[in-house]
Design a protein around this motif. Structure first.
Motif, PDB file in Angstrom:
ATOM      1  N   ILE A 113       0.850  -1.194   0.000  1.00  0.00           N
ATOM      2  CA  ILE A 113       0.000   0.000   0.000  1.00  0.00           C
ATOM      3  C   ILE A 113       0.886   1.244   0.000  1.00  0.00           C
ATOM      4  CG2 ILE A 113      -1.921   1.177   1.142  1.00  0.00           C
ATOM      5  CD1 ILE A 113      -2.662  -1.625   0.356  1.00  0.00           C
ATOM      6  N   PRO A 114       1.092   1.892  -1.151  1.00  0.00           N
ATOM      7  CA  PRO A 114       1.945   3.086  -1.191  1.00  0.00           C
ATOM      8  C   PRO A 114       1.509   4.179  -0.219  1.00  0.00           C
ATOM      9  CG  PRO A 114       1.499   2.298  -3.414  1.00  0.00           C
ATOM     10  CD  PRO A 114       0.630   1.496  -2.499  1.00  0.00           C
ATOM     11  N   PHE A 115       0.207   4.324   0.010  1.00  0.00           N
ATOM     12  CA  PHE A 115      -0.270   5.337   0.961  1.00  0.00           C
ATOM     13  C   PHE A 115       0.306   5.088   2.349  1.00  0.00           C
ATOM     14  CE2 PHE A 115      -3.552   6.041   4.292  1.00  0.00           C
ATOM     15  CZ  PHE A 115      -3.462   7.427   4.362  1.00  0.00           C
ATOM     16  N   TYR A 116       0.287   3.826   2.793  1.00  0.00           N
ATOM     17  CA  TYR A 116       0.840   3.502   4.105  1.00  0.00           C
ATOM     18  C   TYR A 116       2.345   3.769   4.149  1.00  0.00           C
ATOM     19  CZ  TYR A 116      -3.504   1.103   5.477  1.00  0.00           C
ATOM     20  OH  TYR A 116      -4.795   0.805   5.796  1.00  0.00           O
ATOM     21  N   ARG A 117       3.052   3.426   3.059  1.00  0.00           N
ATOM     22  CA  ARG A 117       4.502   3.640   3.039  1.00  0.00           C
ATOM     23  C   ARG A 117       4.808   5.131   3.171  1.00  0.00           C
ATOM     24  NH1 ARG A 117       8.536   0.455   1.132  1.00  0.00           N
ATOM     25  NH2 ARG A 117       7.412  -1.107   2.319  1.00  0.00           N
ATOM     26  N   ALA A 118       4.047   5.979   2.455  1.00  0.00           N
ATOM     27  CA  ALA A 118       4.262   7.428   2.548  1.00  0.00           C
ATOM     28  C   ALA A 118       3.955   7.928   3.958  1.00  0.00           C
ATOM     29  CB  ALA A 118       3.396   8.150   1.521  1.00  0.00           C
ATOM     30  N   TYR A 119       2.886   7.414   4.566  1.00  0.00           N
ATOM     31  CA  TYR A 119       2.544   7.811   5.938  1.00  0.00           C
ATOM     32  C   TYR A 119       3.669   7.443   6.912  1.00  0.00           C
ATOM     33  CZ  TYR A 119       0.790   6.960  10.639  1.00  0.00           C
ATOM     34  OH  TYR A 119       0.666   6.906  12.005  1.00  0.00           O
ATOM     35  N   LEU A 120       4.219   6.236   6.764  1.00  0.00           N
ATOM     36  CA  LEU A 120       5.252   5.783   7.695  1.00  0.00           C
ATOM     37  C   LEU A 120       6.529   6.601   7.557  1.00  0.00           C
ATOM     38  CD1 LEU A 120       4.652   1.948   7.407  1.00  0.00           C
ATOM     39  CD2 LEU A 120       4.153   3.398   9.377  1.00  0.00           C
ATOM     40  N   LYS A 121       6.883   6.999   6.354  1.00  0.00           N
ATOM     41  CA  LYS A 121       8.048   7.863   6.181  1.00  0.00           C
ATOM     42  C   LYS A 121       7.819   9.189   6.896  1.00  0.00           C
ATOM     43  CE  LYS A 121       9.547   6.047   1.696  1.00  0.00           C
ATOM     44  NZ  LYS A 121       9.684   6.344   0.254  1.00  0.00           N
ATOM     45  N   ASN A 122       6.620   9.723   6.769  1.00  0.00           N
ATOM     46  CA  ASN A 122       6.297  10.979   7.447  1.00  0.00           C
ATOM     47  C   ASN A 122       6.311  10.799   8.966  1.00  0.00           C
ATOM     48  OD1 ASN A 122       5.316  13.837   7.061  1.00  0.00           O
ATOM     49  ND2 ASN A 122       3.619  13.046   8.271  1.00  0.00           N
ATOM     50  N   ALA A 123       5.855   9.626   9.418  1.00  0.00           N
ATOM     51  CA  ALA A 123       5.870   9.352  10.863  1.00  0.00           C
ATOM     52  C   ALA A 123       7.300   9.330  11.394  1.00  0.00           C
ATOM     53  CB  ALA A 123       5.172   8.019  11.144  1.00  0.00           C
ATOM     54  N   VAL A 124       8.227   8.726  10.635  1.00  0.00           N
ATOM     55  CA  VAL A 124       9.636   8.720  11.037  1.00  0.00           C
ATOM     56  C   VAL A 124      10.153  10.147  11.142  1.00  0.00           C
ATOM     57  CG1 VAL A 124      11.969   8.097  10.317  1.00  0.00           C
ATOM     58  CG2 VAL A 124      10.117   6.435  10.100  1.00  0.00           C
ATOM     59  N   LEU A 125       9.779  10.970  10.173  1.00  0.00           N
ATOM     60  CA  LEU A 125      10.220  12.367  10.173  1.00  0.00           C
ATOM     61  C   LEU A 125       9.801  13.080  11.448  1.00  0.00           C
ATOM     62  CD1 LEU A 125      11.589  14.581   8.418  1.00  0.00           C
ATOM     63  CD2 LEU A 125       9.319  15.105   7.526  1.00  0.00           C
TER      64      LEU A 125
ATOM     65  N   LEU B  50      10.864   2.170  24.852  1.00  0.00           N
ATOM     66  CA  LEU B  50      11.484   2.695  26.075  1.00  0.00           C
ATOM     67  C   LEU B  50      12.918   3.175  25.852  1.00  0.00           C
ATOM     68  CD1 LEU B  50      10.275   0.002  28.652  1.00  0.00           C
ATOM     69  CD2 LEU B  50       9.310   2.287  28.275  1.00  0.00           C
ATOM     70  N   SER B  51      13.433   2.993  24.645  1.00  0.00           N
ATOM     71  CA  SER B  51      14.850   3.254  24.390  1.00  0.00           C
ATOM     72  C   SER B  51      15.196   4.735  24.289  1.00  0.00           C
ATOM     73  CB  SER B  51      15.283   2.560  23.098  1.00  0.00           C
ATOM     74  OG  SER B  51      14.660   3.178  21.972  1.00  0.00           O
ATOM     75  N   GLY B  52      14.201   5.565  23.976  1.00  0.00           N
ATOM     76  CA  GLY B  52      14.503   6.976  23.747  1.00  0.00           C
ATOM     77  C   GLY B  52      15.167   7.225  22.416  1.00  0.00           C
ATOM     78  N   GLU B  53      15.212   6.222  21.563  1.00  0.00           N
ATOM     79  CA  GLU B  53      15.842   6.332  20.252  1.00  0.00           C
ATOM     80  C   GLU B  53      15.139   7.387  19.407  1.00  0.00           C
ATOM     81  OE1 GLU B  53      15.963   3.407  16.358  1.00  0.00           O
ATOM     82  OE2 GLU B  53      16.186   2.519  18.349  1.00  0.00           O
ATOM     83  N   ASN B  54      15.911   8.185  18.701  1.00  0.00           N
ATOM     84  CA  ASN B  54      15.353   9.208  17.816  1.00  0.00           C
ATOM     85  C   ASN B  54      15.670   8.842  16.371  1.00  0.00           C
ATOM     86  OD1 ASN B  54      14.427  11.416  16.460  1.00  0.00           O
ATOM     87  ND2 ASN B  54      15.768  12.906  17.450  1.00  0.00           N
ATOM     88  N   PRO B  55      14.670   8.371  15.607  1.00  0.00           N
ATOM     89  CA  PRO B  55      14.955   7.909  14.241  1.00  0.00           C
ATOM     90  C   PRO B  55      15.307   9.031  13.282  1.00  0.00           C
ATOM     91  CG  PRO B  55      12.599   7.930  14.648  1.00  0.00           C
ATOM     92  CD  PRO B  55      13.255   8.242  15.960  1.00  0.00           C
ATOM     93  N   VAL B  56      15.080  10.280  13.691  1.00  0.00           N
ATOM     94  CA  VAL B  56      15.341  11.411  12.795  1.00  0.00           C
ATOM     95  C   VAL B  56      16.823  11.772  12.762  1.00  0.00           C
ATOM     96  CG1 VAL B  56      14.663  13.789  12.253  1.00  0.00           C
ATOM     97  CG2 VAL B  56      13.040  12.255  13.353  1.00  0.00           C
ATOM     98  N   GLU B  57      17.579  11.304  13.751  1.00  0.00           N
ATOM     99  CA  GLU B  57      18.967  11.748  13.878  1.00  0.00           C
ATOM    100  C   GLU B  57      19.822  11.367  12.677  1.00  0.00           C
ATOM    101  OE1 GLU B  57      20.333  10.206  17.578  1.00  0.00           O
ATOM    102  OE2 GLU B  57      19.393  11.788  18.768  1.00  0.00           O
ATOM    103  N   GLU B  58      19.523  10.236  12.028  1.00  0.00           N
ATOM    104  CA  GLU B  58      20.346   9.803  10.903  1.00  0.00           C
ATOM    105  C   GLU B  58      19.459   9.149   9.855  1.00  0.00           C
ATOM    106  OE1 GLU B  58      22.474   9.807   8.456  1.00  0.00           O
ATOM    107  OE2 GLU B  58      24.055   9.869   9.955  1.00  0.00           O
ATOM    108  N   LEU B  59      19.174   9.886   8.804  1.00  0.00           N
ATOM    109  CA  LEU B  59      18.342   9.350   7.734  1.00  0.00           C
ATOM    110  C   LEU B  59      19.108   9.232   6.425  1.00  0.00           C
ATOM    111  CD1 LEU B  59      14.952  11.198   8.373  1.00  0.00           C
ATOM    112  CD2 LEU B  59      15.512   8.829   8.878  1.00  0.00           C
ATOM    113  N   ARG B  60      20.429   9.416   6.435  1.00  0.00           N
ATOM    114  CA  ARG B  60      21.203   9.325   5.199  1.00  0.00           C
ATOM    115  C   ARG B  60      21.377   7.877   4.789  1.00  0.00           C
ATOM    116  NH1 ARG B  60      26.376  12.539   6.889  1.00  0.00           N
ATOM    117  NH2 ARG B  60      25.933  11.291   8.733  1.00  0.00           N
TER     118      ARG B  60
END
Length: 591
Positions: free
Chosen positions: A322-334, A556-566
């Motif tokens: 579902i491309p719509f879901y994939r686009a939503y998930l990328k935005n969620a990571v952002l 619970l990790s406090g991980e921030n997925p935005v820190e490295e998206l390269r």
């Protein structure tokens, strides 16, 4: 105490509606009844008695409106669309008929709105939709999500009457500015069955910058009138007599189980046709009772580019289709959500790259080539293929790969468009059926054993004996015999190496064993089969428990997925992956 009974015909509802009024002056307070409750329950349940001092002092005038829940939300004999429409008619009654009556009795510009249990839903929903009319909203053990009443039905009326859905998306300053002026109280208790609903609503309000008071009573009080009587005295003082804005605007954090203050974190599951794995996973996570953590199915509509974070972790089971879901998930990571698996890398990944990378990592891979499309891709011609040699070097390809071989797509899964070919003639017969698909040709391992492995969190490996030649429902071998110790160690090592290098937190890796060597055949399965009817109960239990534990650890990790998206961070793999030149294999591939 002044007490008045009123009965009037409602043109909106086409029926008589009743009400009670208590007091002679003061702040007008509109009271919504509980689930299927009536206008007299607030008096019968001791709430008026709890507020007698303020009513007699002329500080508070109480208006108890009647309800129609039995004709709307709880009317199971009606279509869900009719249920929500009856609620819309009820809201019109309150807005256009009851409020004018209230204003005729009390000229105060704005009203105080309250309700207990499902009355809390009515109070919050009315206040959020008409914030120009409301100065204070107090809910006690409120339940705010109405989707359970709709049997899967959903339309615009459902959306605009479900605060957990529309509040995260409100962007109009007219509404937001009035929300931020309103006194909002969410009262609950540590034993309240609606505790989680209040915590979630507190998170939504906090993320929208809306001041509120989320007050959790840690005294083992249950979801019932004795608790609400005590709450009423406290909250009416705060909301009517005039608590400070600083007190009401403090950050909403939940005090749970006497363990200090923790903000709730939500794990969402997004899925498609699966029936057993998603609900079992949600149930397992919630049964772990980790303080401040809950799990639920993801619910989304149209997504704004500045969509606020609603989930701390999302487990993705469907976006590959579902491309719509994939686009939503990328935005969620952002916006800070941890997504399992990473949608950016999953979008870029393909099986041919995986084979090439695995070969560099020292994992045994059968010789593989990628082939041009048999037909031109859409909107291309022969001029688009000017860099291709013609005729193609088929002899070199066949000499490198050898027969038997498997012709299969360079991306995709589910054993779709997979052909076993034994010679060039069979190859061309099947290749000519692949159309514009991009295909790989891989040497066919003549295996004596075959294993499929769940790999979870790049830490845990569960090896399953598998027979790809058997009917689908019989492929997971009963009893799951374990491989020999040395082979088991090699399989676990290679499976972890692959998933760590590719960055997948949930994957299956398949090994075909020939001559004691486990050849990695397929390891791009970031939404692997996990239905109990397919994998069997033991394998199902293992993957449910492992994914639940991983998701809780992530949240619970406090991980921030935005820190490295390269891309480089994904392509290079973690530093601790051992990338060494593999030693030459002693055994030749079977030709």
């Amino acid at each position: 105490m002044n007490r008045e009974y009123h009965k009037n015909y409602s043109h909106e509802l086409q029926r008589d509606m009743e009400a009670l009024v208590f007091g002679h002056a003061g702040q007008p307070m509109l009271v919504f009844p509980t689930s299927m409750g009536r206008f007299f329950e607030y008096e019968d349940s001791g709430m008026i008695r709890a507020l007698t001092g303020k009513i007699d002092a002329g500080q508070l005038q109480v208006f108890c409106v009647d309800g129609v829940d039995g004709e709307s939300w709880y009317n199971k004999s009606a279509h869900p669309g009719a249920r929500i429409w009856r609620h819309v008619q009820y809201e019109r009654y309150v807005l256009h008929e009851f409020l004018p009556f209230l204003k005729w009795k009390n000229w105060t510009p704005q009203i105080f709105v309250t309700g207990c249990s499902f009355g809390g839903y009515h109070a919050l929903n009315f206040s959020m939709k008409h914030p120009d009319l409301v100065s204070s909203c107090v809910t006690m053990s409120g339940s705010f999500d109405i989707k359970n009443f709709l049997d899967g039905y959903y339309d615009d009326n459902c959306y605009f009457n479900n605060p957990p859905d529309y509040l995260p998306r409100v962007g109009d300053d007219w509404f937001l500015s009035r929300y931020r002026q309103m006194k909002i109280v969410l009262g609950s208790s540590d034993w309240d069955m609606c505790l989680d609903a209040n915590v979630r609503m507190g998170v939504i309000l906090q993320e929208r910058g809306i001041p509120h008071w989320l007050d959790i009573w840690n005294d083992n009080s249950k979801h019932d009138w004795p608790l609400w009587q005590r709450m009423a005295g406290k909250y009416v003082t705060a909301a009517v007599v005039g608590a400070s804005r600083r007190h009401l605007a403090r950050p909403a954090r939940c005090r749970r189980y006497l363990q200090g203050e923790v903000a709730v974190k939500t794990i969402g599951i997004i899925f498609g046709m699966e029936n057993t794995f998603p609900p079992a996973l949600v149930e397992k996570i919630n049964s772990m009772q980790v303080d401040g953590v809950s799990a639920e199915f993801v619910k989304i509509g149209g997504i704004r580019m500045d969509e606020p974070k609603r989930y701390d972790v999302i487990i993705d089971r469907i976006s590959q289709d579902i491309p719509f879901y994939r686009a939503y998930l990328k935005n969620a990571v952002l916006h800070g959500t941890i997504v399992i698996n990473n949608p950016f890398w999953w979008t870029a990944d393909d099986k041919f790259f995986n084979y090439a990378l695995a070969h560099k990592l020292g994992v045994a891979i059968p010789p593989t080539v990628i082939l041009p499309h048999q037909k031109h891709p859409p909107d291309t011609t022969d001029q688009s293929m000017r860099n291709l040699i013609y005729p193609l070097n088929w002899e070199e390809v066949f000499a490198y790969v050898g027969f038997p071989a498997f012709l299969k797509p360079y991306a995709g899964g589910g054993w779709k468009h997979v052909y076993k070919v034994h010679n060039a003639e069979e190859f061309f017969h099947n290749y000519n059926q692949t159309g514009d698909l991009c295909m790989t040709l891989q040497h066919g391992v003549e295996f004596e054993d075959y294993y499929r492995c769940y790999v979870v969190g790049q830490e845990k490996v569960h090896i399953m004996k598998y027979d790809p030649k058997a009917p689908h429902h019989e492929r997971y071998v009963k009893g799951n015999p374990s491989p020999p110790a040395k082979l088991k160690e090699r399989i676990e090592k290679d499976a972890l190496t692959l998933c760590r290098a590719l960055g997948y937190d949930l994957n299956t890796v398949e090994f075909a064993v020939e001559g004691g060597v486990p050849f990695a055949i397929d390891f791009m399965n970031p939404a692997p089969d996990a239905e109990v009817t397919s994998v069997g109960q033991d394998n199902f239990d293992w993957v449910v428990n492992a994914v639940a534990e991983m998701a809780v650890k992530k949240v619970l990790s406090g991980e921030n997925p935005v820190e490295e998206l390269r891309w480089a961070a994904f392509l290079s793999g973690p530093k601790w992956v051992d990338i060494r030149t593999p030693k030459p294999r002693k055994k030749k591939m079977a030709e």
